[in-house]
Write a protein that holds these residues in place. Structure first.
Motif, PDB file in Angstrom:
ATOM      1  N   ASP A   1       0.846  -1.196   0.000  1.00  0.00           N
ATOM      2  CA  ASP A   1       0.000   0.000   0.000  1.00  0.00           C
ATOM      3  C   ASP A   1       0.878   1.241   0.000  1.00  0.00           C
ATOM      4  OD1 ASP A   1      -1.986   1.855   0.205  1.00  0.00           O
ATOM      5  OD2 ASP A   1      -2.565   1.351   2.255  1.00  0.00           O
ATOM      6  N   THR A   2       0.933   1.925  -1.146  1.00  0.00           N
ATOM      7  CA  THR A   2       1.790   3.094  -1.262  1.00  0.00           C
ATOM      8  C   THR A   2       1.140   4.367  -0.728  1.00  0.00           C
ATOM      9  OG1 THR A   2       0.998   3.507  -3.515  1.00  0.00           O
ATOM     10  CG2 THR A   2       2.970   2.132  -3.277  1.00  0.00           C
ATOM     11  N   ALA A   3      -0.080   4.268  -0.207  1.00  0.00           N
ATOM     12  CA  ALA A   3      -0.756   5.446   0.345  1.00  0.00           C
ATOM     13  C   ALA A   3      -0.947   5.347   1.851  1.00  0.00           C
ATOM     14  CB  ALA A   3      -2.094   5.666  -0.351  1.00  0.00           C
ATOM     15  N   SER A   4      -0.294   4.380   2.507  1.00  0.00           N
ATOM     16  CA  SER A   4      -0.306   4.335   3.964  1.00  0.00           C
ATOM     17  C   SER A   4       1.126   4.114   4.443  1.00  0.00           C
ATOM     18  CB  SER A   4      -1.244   3.242   4.493  1.00  0.00           C
ATOM     19  OG  SER A   4      -0.744   1.942   4.238  1.00  0.00           O
ATOM     20  N   PHE A   5       1.295   4.101   5.763  1.00  0.00           N
ATOM     21  CA  PHE A   5       2.644   4.127   6.306  1.00  0.00           C
ATOM     22  C   PHE A   5       2.755   3.155   7.484  1.00  0.00           C
ATOM     23  CE2 PHE A   5       0.936   8.371   5.280  1.00  0.00           C
ATOM     24  CZ  PHE A   5       1.506   8.514   4.026  1.00  0.00           C
ATOM     25  N   GLY A   6       3.592   2.131   7.308  1.00  0.00           N
ATOM     26  CA  GLY A   6       3.831   1.187   8.382  1.00  0.00           C
ATOM     27  C   GLY A   6       3.253  -0.184   8.116  1.00  0.00           C
ATOM     28  N   LEU A   7       3.731  -1.164   8.889  1.00  0.00           N
ATOM     29  CA  LEU A   7       3.323  -2.555   8.728  1.00  0.00           C
ATOM     30  C   LEU A   7       2.217  -2.902   9.715  1.00  0.00           C
ATOM     31  CD1 LEU A   7       3.759  -5.376   7.495  1.00  0.00           C
ATOM     32  CD2 LEU A   7       5.544  -5.752   9.218  1.00  0.00           C
ATOM     33  N   ARG A   8       1.147  -3.482   9.194  1.00  0.00           N
ATOM     34  CA  ARG A   8      -0.007  -3.906  10.006  1.00  0.00           C
ATOM     35  C   ARG A   8      -0.339  -5.338   9.632  1.00  0.00           C
ATOM     36  NH1 ARG A   8      -1.607   1.225  11.586  1.00  0.00           N
ATOM     37  NH2 ARG A   8      -0.723   2.821  10.212  1.00  0.00           N
ATOM     38  N   LEU A   9      -0.383  -6.220  10.614  1.00  0.00           N
ATOM     39  CA  LEU A   9      -0.614  -7.632  10.357  1.00  0.00           C
ATOM     40  C   LEU A   9      -1.791  -8.138  11.171  1.00  0.00           C
ATOM     41  CD1 LEU A   9       3.098  -8.839  10.480  1.00  0.00           C
ATOM     42  CD2 LEU A   9       1.691  -8.571   8.427  1.00  0.00           C
ATOM     43  N   VAL A  10      -2.585  -9.010  10.565  1.00  0.00           N
ATOM     44  CA  VAL A  10      -3.677  -9.664  11.282  1.00  0.00           C
ATOM     45  C   VAL A  10      -3.068 -10.648  12.276  1.00  0.00           C
ATOM     46  CG1 VAL A  10      -5.676 -11.176  11.022  1.00  0.00           C
ATOM     47  CG2 VAL A  10      -5.243  -9.369   9.343  1.00  0.00           C
ATOM     48  N   SER A  11      -3.542 -10.629  13.507  1.00  0.00           N
ATOM     49  CA  SER A  11      -2.921 -11.428  14.567  1.00  0.00           C
ATOM     50  C   SER A  11      -2.913 -12.912  14.246  1.00  0.00           C
ATOM     51  CB  SER A  11      -3.639 -11.190  15.898  1.00  0.00           C
ATOM     52  OG  SER A  11      -5.002 -11.575  15.813  1.00  0.00           O
ATOM     53  N   SER A  12      -3.971 -13.410  13.600  1.00  0.00           N
ATOM     54  CA  SER A  12      -4.048 -14.840  13.308  1.00  0.00           C
ATOM     55  C   SER A  12      -3.000 -15.282  12.289  1.00  0.00           C
ATOM     56  CB  SER A  12      -5.446 -15.202  12.792  1.00  0.00           C
ATOM     57  OG  SER A  12      -5.732 -14.507  11.594  1.00  0.00           O
TER      58      SER A  12
ATOM     59  N   PHE B   1      -1.062   8.594  -5.790  1.00  0.00           N
ATOM     60  CA  PHE B   1      -0.858   7.305  -6.453  1.00  0.00           C
ATOM     61  C   PHE B   1      -0.949   6.216  -5.382  1.00  0.00           C
ATOM     62  CE2 PHE B   1       2.208   9.679  -9.497  1.00  0.00           C
ATOM     63  CZ  PHE B   1       1.138  10.154 -10.245  1.00  0.00           C
ATOM     64  N   ASP B   2      -1.941   5.325  -5.495  1.00  0.00           N
ATOM     65  CA  ASP B   2      -2.293   4.441  -4.383  1.00  0.00           C
ATOM     66  C   ASP B   2      -2.443   2.997  -4.836  1.00  0.00           C
ATOM     67  OD1 ASP B   2      -3.315   3.243  -2.119  1.00  0.00           O
ATOM     68  OD2 ASP B   2      -5.251   4.265  -2.208  1.00  0.00           O
ATOM     69  N   SER B   3      -1.406   2.189  -4.596  1.00  0.00           N
ATOM     70  CA  SER B   3      -1.478   0.774  -4.970  1.00  0.00           C
ATOM     71  C   SER B   3      -2.441  -0.012  -4.090  1.00  0.00           C
ATOM     72  CB  SER B   3      -0.090   0.138  -4.885  1.00  0.00           C
ATOM     73  OG  SER B   3       0.372   0.093  -3.548  1.00  0.00           O
ATOM     74  N   GLY B   4      -2.882   0.572  -2.987  1.00  0.00           N
ATOM     75  CA  GLY B   4      -3.821  -0.105  -2.097  1.00  0.00           C
ATOM     76  C   GLY B   4      -5.265   0.009  -2.542  1.00  0.00           C
ATOM     77  N   SER B   5      -5.541   0.815  -3.574  1.00  0.00           N
ATOM     78  CA  SER B   5      -6.892   0.941  -4.124  1.00  0.00           C
ATOM     79  C   SER B   5      -6.996   0.076  -5.378  1.00  0.00           C
ATOM     80  CB  SER B   5      -7.201   2.394  -4.487  1.00  0.00           C
ATOM     81  OG  SER B   5      -7.326   3.191  -3.334  1.00  0.00           O
ATOM     82  N   THR B   6      -8.032  -0.721  -5.460  1.00  0.00           N
ATOM     83  CA  THR B   6      -8.150  -1.653  -6.579  1.00  0.00           C
ATOM     84  C   THR B   6      -8.615  -0.977  -7.859  1.00  0.00           C
ATOM     85  OG1 THR B   6     -10.375  -2.200  -5.850  1.00  0.00           O
ATOM     86  CG2 THR B   6      -8.601  -3.636  -5.099  1.00  0.00           C
ATOM     87  N   VAL B   7      -9.155   0.246  -7.744  1.00  0.00           N
ATOM     88  CA  VAL B   7      -9.649   0.976  -8.914  1.00  0.00           C
ATOM     89  C   VAL B   7      -9.161   2.414  -8.833  1.00  0.00           C
ATOM     90  CG1 VAL B   7     -11.725  -0.466  -8.936  1.00  0.00           C
ATOM     91  CG2 VAL B   7     -11.813   1.781  -7.868  1.00  0.00           C
TER      92      VAL B   7
ATOM     93  N   ARG C   1     -14.179  14.944  -4.447  1.00  0.00           N
ATOM     94  CA  ARG C   1     -13.204  15.659  -3.634  1.00  0.00           C
ATOM     95  C   ARG C   1     -11.814  15.019  -3.589  1.00  0.00           C
ATOM     96  NH1 ARG C   1     -17.789  15.690  -0.622  1.00  0.00           N
ATOM     97  NH2 ARG C   1     -16.967  14.161   0.834  1.00  0.00           N
ATOM     98  N   GLN C   2     -11.516  14.113  -4.498  1.00  0.00           N
ATOM     99  CA  GLN C   2     -10.168  13.553  -4.552  1.00  0.00           C
ATOM    100  C   GLN C   2      -9.945  12.866  -5.893  1.00  0.00           C
ATOM    101  OE1 GLN C   2      -9.988  10.602  -1.378  1.00  0.00           O
ATOM    102  NE2 GLN C   2     -10.531   8.976  -2.792  1.00  0.00           N
ATOM    103  N   PHE C   3      -8.675  12.634  -6.202  1.00  0.00           N
ATOM    104  CA  PHE C   3      -8.340  11.837  -7.380  1.00  0.00           C
ATOM    105  C   PHE C   3      -7.341  10.780  -6.928  1.00  0.00           C
ATOM    106  CE2 PHE C   3      -8.875  12.192 -12.088  1.00  0.00           C
ATOM    107  CZ  PHE C   3      -8.366  10.937 -12.373  1.00  0.00           C
ATOM    108  N   ASP C   4      -7.842   9.568  -6.793  1.00  0.00           N
ATOM    109  CA  ASP C   4      -7.050   8.427  -6.336  1.00  0.00           C
ATOM    110  C   ASP C   4      -6.659   7.594  -7.552  1.00  0.00           C
ATOM    111  OD1 ASP C   4      -6.105   6.010  -5.381  1.00  0.00           O
ATOM    112  OD2 ASP C   4      -7.713   5.711  -3.922  1.00  0.00           O
TER     113      ASP C   4
END
Length: 347
Positions: free
Chosen positions: A26-37, A238-244, A310-313
Motif C-alpha cells: 500500500d503506497t498510500a499508507s505508512f507502516g506494517l499492520r498484520l492480522v494477529s491470526s 498514487f495508491d497501490s492499495g486501491s483496486t480501482v 473531492r479527490q483523485f485516487d
C-alpha cells in the motif's frame, strides 16, 4: 502482495521468525499492520508490546482506510524483506485478542477490519512517502483516530514509537521504494506481476536520475494537486492499495448497483498534474465498462474506475506498465532531491 518475514525484536531478523505471505503493498499508507491470526504464536509471544509513556498501559492504535478501520495493539518486531532488515520496528497487530476494549467511537468509520477475510490479505505494508503514520502531531498530544491506551484513552506517542515504514529503517536502500508493474490487457488479466524495489539511486537497479521521470513534490501524506475537468483536486495521490481509480466525472455513465463507471465503449480522459517536473504534465488514462470487466473473471485491470468526489485516487490501474517512485520524507536521492515526492516512468 508481498511476503514479510517477522522475527523477535533485536535479533537482526534471526530469532523465532515466521514468513507471512499475502501482505498488501500500500503506497498510500505508512507502516506494517498484520492480522494477529497470521502471526505464528511462537513468534507473537516474543514480540515486545509497546507501552504508553504516561500510564504504562499497553499501546493501541486505530487505522482508517477507505474500506474500514483496523483496531489493534502496537508491538516491536524485526522485519525482513528480500534480505533487507529493519530492527525493532513498531507494527500494528490487528485483532489482537488481548485488546478487549472496543475501538473508540471516532475510529469506527465503515466496517471493522479484523480478520484475514475482512482484509482480503494477511496484512498491509504501508510504504508511502512518510516514515511513520502520524508524525509530530501525535508526539505533541493525543490525535483523534490514532493512538490510545488499551483502555481506549487517547494518548501521545513519540515519533520513534509510532507505526513505522520498515523501509525507512533499513541499513541501506532506505530513502524510498519503486513499485514496478508489468502491463495487463485492456480486457483484464487473471494475474499481474511486478517488483517492489528498495532504495532510489542507491543501486544499479533503482535509478531515478537520468530516467526523465515525471516528478511531483507531495505533502507528508503523499498528496499533490491535479486539475481534472477544470477543477483542482488538491488531494491527488498514487495508491497501490486501491483496486480501482476513484475520481469525480459525471459525464461517464455509472452503474447504480456497483458504483463502477460503465460507459458503452471505453473512454479516454486526461488529468493535469500541477507542479510536476516537467511542468504541467498531462496524464492520460482510459475507463472501460466496469460491469463488463468484472464479469470477465479477470482480476487485474488498467481501466477500472469508480465515482468519488473531492479527490483523485490513481489506484492500481495506474500502476500497470509503469515504474512508480516514492521518495521518503527527509531522505534524499540524486534524481529526486529530498523527499517527500512521487515520480513515474512508463516501463
Amino acid at each position: 502482495m508481498v511476503t514479510v518475514t517477522l522475527c523477535t525484536p533485536g535479533t537482526n531478523a534471526s530469532g523465532n521468525c515466521v514468513k507471512i505471505p499475502n501482505v498488501i503493498v500500500d503506497t498510500a499508507s505508512f507502516g506494517l499492520r498484520l492480522v494477529s491470526s497470521a502471526i505464528q504464536p511462537s513468534t507473537f509471544s516474543t514480540l515486545t508490546a509497546e507501552k504508553d509513556q504516561t500510564s504504562g498501559l499497553p499501546l493501541a492504535e486505530c487505522a482508517l482506510f477507505g474500506s474500514g478501520y483496523a483496531w489493534g495493539t502496537v508491538h516491536y518486531a524485526d522485519v525482513s524483506l528480500s534480505g533487507e532488515t529493519a530492527t525493532s520496528v513498531p507494527i500494528q497487530v490487528i485483532g489482537d485478542a488481548t485488546l478487549t476494549t472496543a475501538a473508540p467511537s471516532e475510529c469506527q468509520v465503515g466496517r471493522p477490519l479484523v480478520t484475514t477475510a475482512d482484509l482480503g490479505a494477511n496484512g498491509i505494508l504501508g510504504i508511502g512517502v512518510s516514515p511513520n503514520d502520524c508524525g509530530l502531531a501525535c508526539q505533541q498530544g493525543p490525535v483523534s483516530t490514532f493512538y490510545y491506551t488499551n483502555a481506549g484513552v487517547g494518548t501521545a506517542v513519540s515519533v520513534n514509537g509510532q507505526i513505522t515504514n520498515p523501509v525507512s529503517m533499513f541499513a541501506q536502500d532506505n530513502n524510498g521504494v519503486i513499485l514496478e508493474m508489468a502491463q495487463v490487457s485492456d480486457t483484464g488479466s487473471p494475474t499481474a506481476q511486478g517488483t517492489l524495489v528498495f532504495g532510489i539511486d542507491t543501486q544499479a537497479n533503482n535509478a531515478l536520475a537520468g530516467t526523465s521521470a515525471t516528478l511531483m513534490r507531495t505533502n507528508e501524506n503523499g498528496n499533490f494537486t491535479s486539475v481534472y475537468n477544470g477543477t483542482a483536486q488538491t488531494r491527488t495521490f498514487f495508491d497501490s492499495g486501491s483496486t480501482v481509480m476513484f475520481f469525480p466525472d459525471l459525464s461517464i455513465p455509472i452503474d447504480s448497483a456497483s458504483g463502477y463507471y460503465a460507459p458503452a465503449t471505453t473512454v479516454g480522459r486526461t488529468s493535469i498534474l500541477v507542479g510536476a517536473s516537467p511542468a504541467s504534465t498531462v496524464l492520460g488514462f482510459n475507463i472501460a465498462n466496469g460491469v463488463t470487466l468484472n464479469a470477465s473473471g479477470n482480476n487485474a485491470f488498467n481501466n477500472l474506475g469508480i465515482y468519488m468526489t473531492r479527490q483523485f485516487d490513481f489506484g492500481m490501474p495506474f500502476f500497470y506498465g509503469r515504474h512508480v517512485y516514492y521518495g521518503i520524507s527527509g531522505k534524499g536521492s540524486t534524481g529526486g532531491g529530498t523527499g517527500p515526492y512521487v515520480a513515474y516512468v512508463s516501463s
